[in-house]
Structure formats: structure tokens, C-alpha cells
Design a protein around this motif. Structure first.
Motif: not given
Length: 440
Positions: A66-74, A191-193, A204-207
Motif C-alpha cells: 500500500a502507498v498512501v498519498i496525503e495532501t492536506g486533509e485528503e 509506466a512507473v511512478v 516506493a515505486l508504482i509500476v
């Protein structure tokens, strides 16, 4: 003095507002993983020829990452699993509620890699749907649900200031297994993020790649993460960063092998080499305007077959096994309608992620990417549920496995409707549609 105090009060308020804005604009990323390999023999997913044969050991372990992205409250959770499909509809509902309540995670994209060497997760604690016959499989599904909640909550708790970047390349490593019409549609994008901390160390990487993980024989009853698992092992060994695989629109795509890349280890290693090259060329940055926007939608389509017909249910049960057929039909076709799920997310106004609950044919993803004006658009299949195959209209007209009504149950054109809506969502979140009449 009063004027001086008012001035300083104004400055403090401004500073407070600026500080709040800065805090709201932070970009954070966290990562966690859980092993999800069954510990007891259970029916295996993917090949109908196996019917209800129980697993016989482990070739290589299965994980949920799991990758969790946080921007402010989201917050957004992106979860890749070494399973054939995403969690059941009822499981997804409980997972969404739990991670929102416990971790403030408002959006989730949970995809199965579509390995055909994983466990069945459809069976439920109900008579005729697994209870009393496949209790170990029923227990496993419940444990999996808890592990998915836990891994998302842990990743969210580990979120730290981060940078993001992405890259991609066209690789000749998949082929269209369905169409007989040239040129055959193939989404060959790899694609790679990449998510880094502020010092540039990978978090982390997302493939994202599209090809059926069906390289192992149906006769092999051992659990395996298949080629995506082997790819991840090589990437993590080389780059020292966790690798999360998100399957693409692989409904009609299989691996394209050579003498040098036959077998999951060789193919996984070759794919990893491409991933590593892309990842090393990515320049990650802190987003200027961090944000997460998202839309969750459930569609309703008429099925191409009438599942109220007891004879049809019997045939389906014979093709797999009765409890599996009953568990699936009684939940996902209870009203003789199909209800696939679509999740559209836009990160930082630039990276669009579209997740759909089925086996979408490659042309759907190809057209979506071509029509989107986001800086980057990725498609995740087998995501947030599973509603069988979604061929294009042209593929359905051509017929064949994956395109015929026997395994493609949603109404003709259902995939196109969902991709059109995803595109509308992307443009809406980018602010491209005028919502008021000029001058009003």
C-alpha cells in the motif's frame, strides 16, 4: 497603541493563514505491506479447469502493498495485491468505511495483479456459498479484509513529506491474445511512478503494465505472485525501494516471451530491467499545488445473460464449482443487474488514475490515454471489485473468449460508457468545463 496592536493582530492572522495554507499544501507519502499468502489449502482462483481443487503449497509468497498519498486533509490509498482480483463488493464497502473512519483515507484503488495462482476470495460465510464446505477459504477472505484495512492505516500513519515523478516507455513484452484483425490493439506502455523523500531517497515505486499473469500451468496448484512478483523482487533488490504492481487493461493481453524470457523468473527479470531504467531516469519534485480530487461511481448495466435462469446458474457452477458460482451470482447479480465500480482520481492536477472493476480490453485504456489531457493518465484494471470482461464493441462483434457473453456479462458498450465517464471526470476535476453561462 490600539492601532499598533490591531496591526500586529492583522500580521499574526495573516501569518496564521499562510501557515495553514502551507500545511494544507503539503505532499506526503507512506508505504506499508502485509503478506497475504493463505496458510491452509483453499480453492485456487483463475482457471476453470481446476474447479474446486485445493492449493498444494507455496511457490512464492503473496503480498498486499500500500502507498498512501496525503495532501492536506485528503488521502488516497493505492494498493497492489498478488491476487486474481480485487476484494468483493461487500468487502470493498467495509474497507472504504474502515479506512475513512480510522485513517481519514477518502479514496482507495485496490487492484489484484490477476495472478491465476492465488486463492479464491468470493466464498462467503453463508450456506451454499462456502460455509461448512470451504470454511478455510471463508476465514481467509475475512482475514484478507482486515489485513487490507491494517496495511492502509499503517501506510497512512507513516506518511512523510515527499516528492513525486513519473516516466514510461513502450516495451514489446505483451501481445493481444484475442483479436484476429490486424493491427491488433496492444497497450505496450510500461509506466512507473516514483515517490521519494525530500532528500531524494525512494519511498516506493508504482509500476503499471498490462499482461495476464498466466505463465504458470493450471496444473500447478502452488500459490505464486507470478511474473509481477518476480519483477518486484528484482526492482526492490536493485533500487532498494518497495515496488507496487498495478495491473492495466489486460483483458485481451498476455506476456510476449522470447527464448530468453520464458518462465516467470526470466520474464520478471526482463520486465524489471525496463522498470529500473525508467525509474532511474525520473526526476521527482515537490508539487507546486498538492491536491487529491476523486470520484467513486457505481454503474448499473443489464447483463447479456439472464442469471435468473436456474439452468444458467447450474452451467456456471459446473464450469467452476457450485459454491463459487452461487457466492458470485448471489452478490454481484442479485437483482439480475451488473454493478461495476469506477474510481477516478486526479493527483496534483496532473496525474490521472482510473480504476475499474473488471477485465477491460486494452483498447479501452489506449483510447482513454489518448483522449485525456492530464499530464499523465494511467488505467488500473481488476480494481475495487471484479465484474468479468469488458471488451470493446468491436471486440464483442469479433467474438471469442473474453468477448462473448459467456464471460463478458455487462451490456454491449458498458466499457465505453465507463471510460467516457472517467474522461468527463478528469476534465471536470481539471476545471475544463464551464459551469455557468457567460455574464450570469
Amino acid at each position: 497603541m490600539r492601532r499598533f496592536m490591531r496591526s500586529w493582530f492583522g500580521v499574526l492572522v495573516a501569518w496564521g493563514s499562510m501557515a495553514a495554507a502551507v500545511e494544507a499544501a503539503t505532499f506526503k507519502v507512506g508505504y506499508a505491506q502485509r503478506e497475504i499468502t493463505p496458510t491452509k489449502p483453499v480453492p485456487m482462483w483463475g482457471y476453470g479447469a481446476r474447479h474446486n481443487a485445493l492449493s498444494q503449497g507455496v511457490r512464492d509468497p503473496l503480498f498486499a502493498k500500500a502507498v498512501v498519498i496525503e495532501t492536506g486533509e485528503e488521502k488516497l490509498a493505492i494498493v497492489g495485491m498478488d491476487l486474481g482480483r480485487a476484494p468483493r463488493t461487500d468487502m470493498m464497502e467495509r474497507i472504504r468505511k474502515a479506512v475513512k473512519t480510522e485513517g481519514g483515507v477518502g479514496f482507495v484503488l485496490i487492484s489484484g495483479s490477476h495472478t491465476h495462482s492465488g486463492p479464491v476470495i468470493e466464498l462467503r460465510d453463508r450456506p451454499g456459498e462456502g460455509k461448512g464446505v470451504y470454511d478455510d477459504a471463508v476465514t481467509y477472505a475475512a482475514e484478507l479484509e482486515k489485513k487490507l484495512v491494517d496495511v492502509i492505516i499503517e501506510a497512512a500513519a507513516k506518511a512523510r513529506h515527499a516528492r513525486i515523478g513519473w516516466g514510461s516507455a513502450q516495451v514489446a513484452m505483451n501481445r493481444n491474445r484475442h483479436s484476429k484483425i490486424e493491427p491488433k490493439p496492444v497497450d505496450s506502455e510500461l509506466a512507473v511512478v516514483r515517490f521519494d523523500d525530500l532528500e531524494g531517497k525512494p519511498i516506493a515505486l508504482i509500476v503499471n503494465f498490462a499482461a495476464h499473469p498466466t505463465m504458470l500451468s493450471a496444473a500447478d496448484l502452488r500459490f505464486s505472485a507470478e511474473y509481477p512478483g518476480q519483477m518486484a523482487i528484482e526492482v526492490e533488490r536493485s533500487l532498494g525501494a518497495p515496488c507496487v504492481f498495478m495491473q492495466g487493461a489486460a483483458g485481451d493481453l498476455s506476456p510476449r516471451t522470447t527464448d530468453a524470457t520464458r518462465g516467470i523468473e526470466a520474464f520478471g527479470k526482463a520486465l524489471a530491467a525496463e522498470v529500473i531504467a525508467i525509474a532511474k531516469g525520473i526526476h521527482s519534485t515537490v508539487p507546486d499545488k498538492p491536491s487529491i480530487q476523486g470520484v467513486d461511481e457505481t454503474f448499473t448495466f443489464e447483463p447479456r445473460l439472464d442469471f435468473r435462469n436456474p439452468l444458467l446458474r447450474t452451467v456456471f457452477g459446473q464450469a467452476f464449482f457450485p459454491e463459487l458460482a452461487a457466492a458470485y451470482v448471489n452478490q454481484d447479480l442479485a437483482d439480475n443487474k451488473l454493478h461495476p465500480h469506477l474510481t477516478t482520481v486526479l493527483i496534483n492536477g496532473e496525474l490521472a488514475l482510473v480504476g475499474a472493476s473488471g477485465e477491460f480490453f486494452a483498447e479501452h485504456a489506449i483510447r482513454l490515454k489518448a483522449r485525456s489531457r492530464a499530464k499523465k493518465t494511467l488505467f488500473f484494471g481488476y480494481c475495487n471489485g471484479h465484474h468479468m470482461y469488458f471488451p470493446t464493441i468491436e471486440a464483442a462483434a469479433e467474438g471469442g473468449y473474453g468477448a462473448d457473453a459467456t464471460v463478458s456479462w455487462a451490456a454491449l458498450g458498458a466499457g465505453e460508457q465507463m471510460m467516457d465517464k472517467a474522461l468527463i471526470n478528469i476534465y471536470t476535476m481539471m476545471g475544463k468545463f464551464q459551469t455557468t453561462m457567460p455574464g450570469l
